[in-house]
Scaffold this motif. Structure first.
Motif, PDB file in Angstrom:
ATOM      1  N   UNK A 108      38.113  38.984  30.825  1.00 25.08           N
ATOM      2  CA  UNK A 108      37.722  39.325  32.181  1.00 25.08           C
ATOM      3  C   UNK A 108      38.304  40.686  32.580  1.00 25.08           C
ATOM      4  N   UNK A 109      39.558  40.907  32.215  1.00 28.32           N
ATOM      5  CA  UNK A 109      40.191  42.182  32.531  1.00 28.32           C
ATOM      6  C   UNK A 109      39.532  43.317  31.748  1.00 28.32           C
ATOM      7  N   UNK A 110      39.174  43.074  30.502  1.00 27.71           N
ATOM      8  CA  UNK A 110      38.484  44.084  29.692  1.00 27.71           C
ATOM      9  C   UNK A 110      37.111  44.404  30.280  1.00 27.71           C
ATOM     10  N   UNK A 111      36.420  43.370  30.772  1.00 28.33           N
ATOM     11  CA  UNK A 111      35.119  43.590  31.421  1.00 28.33           C
ATOM     12  C   UNK A 111      35.281  44.455  32.657  1.00 28.33           C
ATOM     13  N   UNK A 112      36.333  44.212  33.417  1.00 32.11           N
ATOM     14  CA  UNK A 112      36.608  45.036  34.598  1.00 32.11           C
ATOM     15  C   UNK A 112      36.780  46.502  34.190  1.00 32.11           C
ATOM     16  N   UNK A 113      37.581  46.724  33.111  1.00 35.16           N
ATOM     17  CA  UNK A 113      37.816  48.105  32.667  1.00 35.16           C
ATOM     18  C   UNK A 113      36.512  48.764  32.225  1.00 35.16           C
ATOM     19  N   UNK A 114      35.659  47.994  31.559  1.00 37.40           N
ATOM     20  CA  UNK A 114      34.385  48.540  31.087  1.00 37.40           C
ATOM     21  C   UNK A 114      33.506  48.940  32.276  1.00 37.40           C
ATOM     22  N   UNK A 115      33.364  48.037  33.256  1.00 37.04           N
ATOM     23  CA  UNK A 115      32.518  48.338  34.406  1.00 37.04           C
ATOM     24  C   UNK A 115      33.083  49.495  35.235  1.00 37.04           C
ATOM     25  N   UNK A 116      34.400  49.562  35.309  1.00 38.55           N
ATOM     26  CA  UNK A 116      35.026  50.661  36.047  1.00 38.55           C
ATOM     27  C   UNK A 116      34.708  52.001  35.387  1.00 38.55           C
ATOM     28  N   UNK A 117      34.757  52.029  34.047  1.00 36.76           N
ATOM     29  CA  UNK A 117      34.480  53.267  33.327  1.00 36.76           C
ATOM     30  C   UNK A 117      33.011  53.642  33.428  1.00 36.76           C
ATOM     31  N   UNK A 118      32.161  52.642  33.556  1.00 33.32           N
ATOM     32  CA  UNK A 118      30.718  52.910  33.725  1.00 33.32           C
ATOM     33  C   UNK A 118      30.390  53.306  35.181  1.00 33.32           C
ATOM     34  N   UNK A 119      31.424  53.284  36.000  1.00 37.62           N
ATOM     35  CA  UNK A 119      31.283  53.595  37.429  1.00 37.62           C
ATOM     36  C   UNK A 119      30.393  52.577  38.142  1.00 37.62           C
ATOM     37  N   UNK A 120      30.396  51.378  37.622  1.00 38.68           N
ATOM     38  CA  UNK A 120      29.696  50.268  38.249  1.00 38.68           C
ATOM     39  C   UNK A 120      30.725  49.536  39.116  1.00 38.68           C
ATOM     40  N   UNK A 121      31.068  50.182  40.244  1.00 42.43           N
ATOM     41  CA  UNK A 121      32.210  49.724  41.030  1.00 42.43           C
ATOM     42  C   UNK A 121      31.999  48.341  41.645  1.00 42.43           C
ATOM     43  N   UNK A 122      30.777  48.080  42.024  1.00 48.04           N
ATOM     44  CA  UNK A 122      30.515  46.785  42.650  1.00 48.04           C
ATOM     45  C   UNK A 122      30.805  45.635  41.692  1.00 48.04           C
ATOM     46  N   UNK A 123      30.345  45.804  40.452  1.00 51.02           N
ATOM     47  CA  UNK A 123      30.579  44.758  39.454  1.00 51.02           C
ATOM     48  C   UNK A 123      32.051  44.711  39.062  1.00 51.02           C
ATOM     49  N   UNK A 124      32.664  45.893  39.048  1.00 54.14           N
ATOM     50  CA  UNK A 124      34.082  45.950  38.696  1.00 54.14           C
ATOM     51  C   UNK A 124      34.923  45.188  39.703  1.00 54.14           C
ATOM     52  N   UNK A 125      34.549  45.371  40.999  1.00 55.03           N
ATOM     53  CA  UNK A 125      35.306  44.671  42.041  1.00 55.03           C
ATOM     54  C   UNK A 125      35.152  43.154  41.909  1.00 55.03           C
ATOM     55  N   UNK A 126      34.016  42.764  41.347  1.00 57.94           N
ATOM     56  CA  UNK A 126      33.797  41.323  41.157  1.00 57.94           C
ATOM     57  C   UNK A 126      34.815  40.691  40.233  1.00 57.94           C
ATOM     58  N   UNK A 127      35.367  41.486  39.361  1.00 56.34           N
ATOM     59  CA  UNK A 127      36.359  40.937  38.418  1.00 56.34           C
ATOM     60  C   UNK A 127      37.766  40.855  39.032  1.00 56.34           C
ATOM     61  N   UNK A 128      37.901  41.409  40.233  1.00 53.91           N
ATOM     62  CA  UNK A 128      39.163  41.276  40.970  1.00 53.91           C
ATOM     63  C   UNK A 128      40.367  41.707  40.128  1.00 53.91           C
ATOM     64  N   UNK A 129      40.349  42.994  39.865  1.00 58.33           N
ATOM     65  CA  UNK A 129      41.401  43.508  38.976  1.00 58.33           C
ATOM     66  C   UNK A 129      42.801  43.242  39.518  1.00 58.33           C
ATOM     67  N   UNK A 130      42.984  43.511  40.791  1.00 57.67           N
ATOM     68  CA  UNK A 130      44.316  43.365  41.341  1.00 57.67           C
ATOM     69  C   UNK A 130      44.813  41.919  41.225  1.00 57.67           C
TER      70      UNK A 130
END
Length: 477
Positions: free
Chosen positions: A273-295
């Motif tokens: 899940x954390x790796x998926x967050x990093x991937x979406x963040x790098x793709x600048x897909x911020x909405x999906x990245x926020x869905x992974x709740x990195x914090x």
């Protein structure tokens, strides 16, 4: 004598019963070893099966009092819990196993448990992890245990990886790889390929890292190493994300999540899940990245690490206290057993004394019987000697009489021959003279003279025969 035979029969019966029990225990011991071996092999494929096999082995070992089997069963169960991220249950079983191994003075077993405990601390307390690994390394070198030494080199390398000492980690991985290659241990060779791939990824040598990780992934699938496949997929996902290969990263994450589900590892799922967050963040897909709740994930991860470490230490102290309490209970039980053993030995000694008494009495009776038999044999020998002497004397008498009869027979034979030749001659002459005188062919005076001569010869011959027959010295005429 009857009581003695009953006692011997009882001892033999007890021996046969013990032999049957020994065979049964031997069979159960083999089952324990087989279950533990099978369970340990399943740790990277199905940790739940590892726990199940270890539990079965533990039940059998406890039933027959096989302490080495109980120790190894607890270790295998702890390994199973380690791979499903239940560290508290894992440390409880490891420390129980360690107590048993120390009780039976199994140094190799102690070394394996220290290695397992070091793995528990590997991601949370690097220094404590190295402390346990170094303990194991000392034991492994002392016992010249190559598999254990190779495993420790691998684990120490992983600690240095977490400490970001990548080249030092690679050095230990190479040492481990050399030993596992000599041992032809395909499972650990695959894990080493994965570990080296992770090092090269952190050194930004992406091509080399990808080659090793893909090869390790392929061989892990062939060996059904589900946990290893999930772990490799996690590193590959990070690698593809770093190279902006997002499609490949998505595919490998999907695959990895499936394998994490197969081994029921919540921690690996969280890592994906954390790796998926990093991937979406790098793709600048911020909405999906926020869905992974990195914090939230990062905070949960830190809490998990800290809480696990504290729980492990608390559990370690608790098990140590239980071990001390168990030692006291064992001491009390040992004293009670010593008393029971004393009286048991006393009873056995009494029975042995009775047995010795019976044996001595039997030996004395046999000695007396042997003495009587010896006397009888001596009497028989004396009588036999007397008979031999009598027989010898009779033979001498018979020989003498035989010789006398032989002489007499010879004399009679000569007498018969003498009659036939010496006496019949003169008698035949007399007959002839008498016939001549009847016919007037000879003068009467001349006839009487010749007849007197014949009668004289006959008389001399008869005297000679009489002397010979009555003289024992003469043996012939």
């Amino acid at each position: 004598m009857k009581k003695y035979l009953i006692f011997i029969f009882y001892i033999l019966f007890a021996c046969f019963a013990y032999a049957d029990d020994t065979k049964a225990v031997g069979k159960d011991t083999s089952s324990v070893i087989e279950l533990n071996t099978q369970g340990f092999k399943m740790r990277l494929t199905s940790p739940e099966q590892t726990i199940a096999d270890g539990t079965k082995a533990l039940n059998i070992a406890t039933k027959i009092g096989y302490k080495r089997g109980m120790a190894e069963s607890h270790r295998v169960i702890g390994v199973g819990y380690y791979y499903i991220d239940e560290s508290v249950k894992a440390i409880h079983n490891y420390l129980t196993s360690l107590n048993y191994f120390m009780e039976i003075k199994d140094l190799a077993g102690e070394g394996r448990v220290y290695n397992n405990i070091g793995n528990l601390y590997r991601n949370t307390d690097y220094d404590l992890s190295l402390e346990f690994f170094n303990k194991t390394l000392v034991i492994a070198k002392q016992l010249n245990d190559k598999p254990l030494t190779a495993g420790i080199y691998n684990n120490i390398g992983t600690v240095y990886y977490h400490k970001n000492s990548f080249y030092q980690a690679l050095n230990y991985y190479n040492k481990s790889d050399q030993l596992f290659t000599e041992l032809k241990d395909s499972v650990n060779i695959v894990q080493l390929m994965e570990n080296k791939g992770v090092i090269y990824f952190n050194l930004h040598q992406y091509d080399k890292a990808e080659t090793l990780l893909l090869k390790a992934n392929k061989e892990a699938r062939q060996l059904d190493l589900n946990e290893t496949v999930a772990s490799i997929d996690l590193t590959l996902a990070e690698l593809y994300t770093a190279q902006n290969r997002f499609v490949d990263a998505e595919k490998i994450i999907e695959e990895g999540v499936v394998f994490a589900g197969m081994i029921k590892s919540d921690k690996i799922k969280s890592d994906f899940e954390y790796t998926s967050y990093q991937m979406e963040l790098k793709r600048k897909n911020y909405e999906k990245a926020l869905g992974y709740l990195r914090h939230i994930y990062a905070q949960d991860s830190v809490t998990f690490k800290q809480g696990t470490s504290v729980q492990i230490k608390m559990m370690e102290e608790q098990v140590k206290q239980q071990a001390r309490q168990k030692e006291n209970e064992i001491l009390v039980q040992r004293q009670a057993n010593d008393r029971i053993r004393f009286w048991a030995v006393a009873v056995v000694a009494g029975l042995l004394l009775m047995l010795v008494g019976l044996l001595i009495s039997n030996v004395k009776r046999k000695a007396k019987t042997n003495e009587q038999l010896t006397d009888l044999n001596a009497e028989v020998s004396r009588q036999k000697d007397n008979l031999d002497r009598i027989n010898h004397h009779l033979e001498e008498i018979i020989d003498e009489r035989t010789k006398d009869l032989q002489i007499k027979n010879k004399k009679l034979s000569e007498y018969s021959s003498y009659l036939s030749h010496q006496i019949r001659g003169p008698i035949a002459t007399l007959k002839g003279l008498m016939n001549l005188e009847k016919e007037g062919l000879v003068d009467q005076p001349e006839c009487i003279k010749m007849m007197n001569k014949c009668v004289g010869e006959i008389d001399n011959k008869i005297i000679e025969m009489s002397d010979m027959l009555h003289d024992p010295v003469k043996t012939s005429l």
